[in-house]
Design a protein around this motif. Structure first.
Motif, PDB file in Angstrom:
ATOM      1  N   LEU A   1       0.826  -1.199   0.000  1.00 40.78           N
ATOM      2  CA  LEU A   1       0.000   0.000   0.000  1.00 40.78           C
ATOM      3  C   LEU A   1       0.864   1.253   0.000  1.00 40.78           C
ATOM      4  CD1 LEU A   1      -2.786   1.294   0.129  1.00 40.78           C
ATOM      5  CD2 LEU A   1      -2.747   1.010   2.621  1.00 40.78           C
ATOM      6  N   GLY A   2       1.988   1.197   0.742  1.00 42.64           N
ATOM      7  CA  GLY A   2       2.890   2.337   0.777  1.00 42.64           C
ATOM      8  C   GLY A   2       3.466   2.658  -0.587  1.00 42.64           C
ATOM      9  N   GLY A   3       3.893   1.612  -1.317  1.00 44.43           N
ATOM     10  CA  GLY A   3       4.412   1.828  -2.661  1.00 44.43           C
ATOM     11  C   GLY A   3       3.364   2.411  -3.599  1.00 44.43           C
ATOM     12  N   LEU A   4       2.108   1.939  -3.454  1.00 44.17           N
ATOM     13  CA  LEU A   4       1.013   2.455  -4.273  1.00 44.17           C
ATOM     14  C   LEU A   4       0.732   3.917  -3.957  1.00 44.17           C
ATOM     15  CD1 LEU A   4      -1.255   1.859  -6.325  1.00 44.17           C
ATOM     16  CD2 LEU A   4      -2.688   1.129  -4.392  1.00 44.17           C
ATOM     17  N   LEU A   5       0.701   4.259  -2.670  1.00 45.68           N
ATOM     18  CA  LEU A   5       0.417   5.632  -2.265  1.00 45.68           C
ATOM     19  C   LEU A   5       1.521   6.589  -2.719  1.00 45.68           C
ATOM     20  CD1 LEU A   5      -0.979   5.101   1.356  1.00 45.68           C
ATOM     21  CD2 LEU A   5      -2.261   5.832  -0.663  1.00 45.68           C
ATOM     22  N   VAL A   6       2.770   6.152  -2.624  1.00 43.24           N
ATOM     23  CA  VAL A   6       3.891   6.999  -3.040  1.00 43.24           C
ATOM     24  C   VAL A   6       3.761   7.368  -4.509  1.00 43.24           C
ATOM     25  CG1 VAL A   6       6.378   7.042  -3.462  1.00 43.24           C
ATOM     26  CG2 VAL A   6       5.504   6.202  -1.293  1.00 43.24           C
ATOM     27  N   ASN A   7       3.393   6.383  -5.327  1.00 41.70           N
ATOM     28  CA  ASN A   7       3.316   6.608  -6.773  1.00 41.70           C
ATOM     29  C   ASN A   7       2.067   7.364  -7.209  1.00 41.70           C
ATOM     30  OD1 ASN A   7       5.746   5.330  -7.252  1.00 41.70           O
ATOM     31  ND2 ASN A   7       4.819   3.325  -7.561  1.00 41.70           N
ATOM     32  N   THR A   8       1.051   7.417  -6.349  1.00 38.65           N
ATOM     33  CA  THR A   8      -0.213   8.048  -6.752  1.00 38.65           C
ATOM     34  C   THR A   8      -0.485   9.364  -6.033  1.00 38.65           C
ATOM     35  OG1 THR A   8      -1.399   6.672  -5.137  1.00 38.65           O
ATOM     36  CG2 THR A   8      -1.289   5.871  -7.421  1.00 38.65           C
ATOM     37  N   THR A   9      -0.285   9.389  -4.706  1.00 40.27           N
ATOM     38  CA  THR A   9      -0.665  10.581  -3.940  1.00 40.27           C
ATOM     39  C   THR A   9       0.490  11.188  -3.142  1.00 40.27           C
ATOM     40  OG1 THR A   9      -1.440   9.168  -2.121  1.00 40.27           O
ATOM     41  CG2 THR A   9      -3.066   9.858  -3.736  1.00 40.27           C
ATOM     42  N   GLY A  10       1.682  10.607  -3.221  1.00 39.53           N
ATOM     43  CA  GLY A  10       2.825  11.177  -2.522  1.00 39.53           C
ATOM     44  C   GLY A  10       3.060  10.551  -1.159  1.00 39.53           C
ATOM     45  N   TRP A  11       4.281  10.727  -0.638  1.00 39.53           N
ATOM     46  CA  TRP A  11       4.659  10.069   0.617  1.00 39.53           C
ATOM     47  C   TRP A  11       3.863  10.587   1.814  1.00 39.53           C
ATOM     48  CZ3 TRP A  11       6.427  13.013   4.614  1.00 39.53           C
ATOM     49  CH2 TRP A  11       6.944  14.282   4.315  1.00 39.53           C
ATOM     50  N   GLN A  12       3.378  11.832   1.751  1.00 45.51           N
ATOM     51  CA  GLN A  12       2.632  12.394   2.890  1.00 45.51           C
ATOM     52  C   GLN A  12       1.368  11.600   3.198  1.00 45.51           C
ATOM     53  OE1 GLN A  12       3.687  14.105   0.239  1.00 45.51           O
ATOM     54  NE2 GLN A  12       4.687  16.034   0.845  1.00 45.51           N
ATOM     55  N   SER A  13       0.749  11.011   2.161  1.00 42.02           N
ATOM     56  CA  SER A  13      -0.493  10.268   2.362  1.00 42.02           C
ATOM     57  C   SER A  13      -0.288   9.038   3.246  1.00 42.02           C
ATOM     58  CB  SER A  13      -1.075   9.851   1.005  1.00 42.02           C
ATOM     59  OG  SER A  13      -0.178   9.027   0.295  1.00 42.02           O
ATOM     60  N   ILE A  14       0.924   8.531   3.289  1.00 45.47           N
ATOM     61  CA  ILE A  14       1.227   7.384   4.154  1.00 45.47           C
ATOM     62  C   ILE A  14       0.962   7.745   5.611  1.00 45.47           C
ATOM     63  CG2 ILE A  14       3.119   5.953   5.046  1.00 45.47           C
ATOM     64  CD1 ILE A  14       4.288   5.959   2.222  1.00 45.47           C
ATOM     65  N   PHE A  15       1.413   8.904   6.026  1.00 49.71           N
ATOM     66  CA  PHE A  15       1.232   9.323   7.419  1.00 49.71           C
ATOM     67  C   PHE A  15      -0.203   9.755   7.710  1.00 49.71           C
ATOM     68  CE2 PHE A  15       5.804   9.778   6.700  1.00 49.71           C
ATOM     69  CZ  PHE A  15       6.285   9.038   7.765  1.00 49.71           C
ATOM     70  N   LEU A  16      -0.920  10.209   6.693  1.00 51.36           N
ATOM     71  CA  LEU A  16      -2.342  10.510   6.886  1.00 51.36           C
ATOM     72  C   LEU A  16      -3.134   9.235   7.130  1.00 51.36           C
ATOM     73  CD1 LEU A  16      -2.915  13.260   4.152  1.00 51.36           C
ATOM     74  CD2 LEU A  16      -2.754  13.569   6.639  1.00 51.36           C
ATOM     75  N   VAL A  17      -2.777   8.165   6.428  1.00 53.43           N
ATOM     76  CA  VAL A  17      -3.433   6.869   6.660  1.00 53.43           C
ATOM     77  C   VAL A  17      -3.121   6.367   8.071  1.00 53.43           C
ATOM     78  CG1 VAL A  17      -3.502   4.446   5.953  1.00 53.43           C
ATOM     79  CG2 VAL A  17      -3.510   6.243   4.216  1.00 53.43           C
ATOM     80  N   LEU A  18      -1.873   6.543   8.534  1.00 54.48           N
ATOM     81  CA  LEU A  18      -1.516   6.151   9.900  1.00 54.48           C
ATOM     82  C   LEU A  18      -2.312   6.947  10.925  1.00 54.48           C
ATOM     83  CD1 LEU A  18       2.391   5.777   9.744  1.00 54.48           C
ATOM     84  CD2 LEU A  18       0.716   3.969  10.128  1.00 54.48           C
ATOM     85  N   THR A  19      -2.561   8.216  10.637  1.00 56.03           N
ATOM     86  CA  THR A  19      -3.367   9.049  11.532  1.00 56.03           C
ATOM     87  C   THR A  19      -4.779   8.478  11.671  1.00 56.03           C
ATOM     88  OG1 THR A  19      -2.130  11.024  10.865  1.00 56.03           O
ATOM     89  CG2 THR A  19      -4.258  11.375  11.928  1.00 56.03           C
TER      90      THR A  19
END
Length: 398
Positions: A147-165
């Motif tokens: 999921l992290g690799g998918l998010l990086v390529n589509t919405t940027g690395w910041q979205s990873i931490f928003l999902v963790l939130t």
């Protein structure tokens, strides 16, 4: 323990691997965004490990004094706020600080989950529950990098931490509504003033210390793999970030499978017996990995086989080492869990930093640290087993 409690405890235990594995595919993108290299981005990982090791020492005595729920909810809230701060980090220094605070919150779930299990179960029962928790939390390293690799390529690395939130806020709600206080009413509440004394007693107990270090050094090998694998897979062997999760997930699947086999084997053999057998598999696979990487092969698959065996064996080592260390801790279960986690993640932070320090553009540093951890794990486990047998003999004579 019922399924709902195990599921919630598993989600709490998953804070650690989620906050680590989720953003590994984003290392190259984060290095580019902050105008630095991946070795400096790895400092965010080391900061998280440091926060985990320090924070656990605080939660243990607090959990023994005020019960499990209050410090647990406090920690989950802190993790949620820090995850949001990570998402909006303007520079690398901010991110490193936010990751440290995120770890201070996330370690509450790890400490108190072990204490809750110790409140409810004996040694064999604890080992079984820890193995079941491996199944729940093991989904994190399988799904998170994908999921992290998918998010990086589509919405940027910041979205990873928003999902963790969002995830941590959801878990906090589950704890508030579905996880009752587990500390028995008849167990005396330990005063905070005696925290250092409790830790001193734990460190003076060679059997507890041996089991804690056995698990801690094994985790250090795993974290050396976590710290080194983004470079080895993505940069060295050219694995696309969105495919990184499949390789990472395969090793996590082996970890889960062995943990479930371990839970079934506990019906015939105790956790100490299984622990002292499995460590030999770990060191053998680690040395094989070092031999393969030293050849600097151009193909990835020869490296993947010993790495899979090494990581999979941890599915037996970690729950059994934790169960042996926590056995009989009683009223100081929170402090024992905290010291266990502190020792484990202090060693792990050192291993992750060592991989970065030894970085030479090959897979050898990662394999070298893993193999060294394997040698130390066997040495400590064998010595602890002898001490445990000697203590049992003395108690039998008395």
């Amino acid at each position: 323990m019922n399924f709902r409690s195990i599921l919630i405890l598993g989600a709490l235990s998953a804070f650690g691997p989620l906050a680590i594995d989720f953003y590994l595919p984003a290392f190259p993108a984060m290095a580019l965004a902050f105008g630095t290299d991946e070795q400096h981005v790895q400092m965010t990982l080391a900061a998280y490990f440091l926060g985990l090791s320090i924070g656990q020492l605080a939660y243990g005595p607090v959990a023994d004094r005020f019960g499990r729920r209050i410090p647990l909810l406090t920690g989950v809230g802190l993790f949620t706020a820090a995850s949001l701060a990570c998402a909006f980090a303007p520079n690398l220094e901010w991110l490193i600080g936010a990751r440290f605070i995120q770890a201070l919150g996330g370690c509450a779930g790890m400490v108190i989950a072990r204490a809750v299990v110790s409140d409810k179960c004996d040694a064999v029962g604890s080992a079984k529950v820890f193995s079941q928790l491996m199944l729940v939390m093991g989904l994190a390293p399988i799904l998170a990098p994908m999921l992290g690799g998918l998010l990086v390529n589509t919405t940027g690395w910041q979205s990873i931490f928003l999902v963790l939130t969002f995830f941590s806020a959801l878990v906090g709600l589950a704890v508030a509504l579905g996880l009752p206080e587990s500390m028995p009413a008849h167990v005396p509440r330990q005063p905070l003033s005696g925290a250092l004394r409790q830790y001193g007693r734990l460190l003076a107990d060679p059997v507890f210390l041996g089991h804690a270090l056995t698990g801690g050094i094994a985790i250090a090998g795993m974290f050396a793999y976590i710290a080194g694998s983004p470079f080895v897979f993505i940069k060295l062997y050219g694995v696309p970030p969105e495919h990184f999760g499949w390789l990472f997930g395969a090793n996590a699947a082996g970890f889960i499978l062995v943990a479930q086999v371990n839970a079934r084997m506990l019906a015939k053999r105790g956790p100490a017996f299984l622990l002292t057998r499995t460590v030999w598999i770990y060191v053998g696979a680690g040395l094989a990995l070092l031999a393969v990487t030293s050849m600097h092969t151009e193909q990835l698959w020869p490296l993947l086989i010993p790495l899979f065996i090494c990581i999979s064996s941890l599915g037996c080592i970690l729950p059994n080492a934790s169960a042996c260390a926590m056995n009989g801790q009683g009223a100081r279960a929170g402090s024992a869990s905290a010291m266990l986690g502190c020792l484990q993640f202090s060693v792990a932070a050192g291993a992750a930093a060592l991989v970065a320090v030894l970085h030479d553009g090959s897979a050898v540093p990662m394999a070298l640290v893993i193999s060294l951890c394997g040698i130390l794990v066997v040495s400590v486990a064998m010595l602890t087993r002898r001490l445990q047998n000697a203590r049992a003999l003395v108690q039998a004579q008395v």
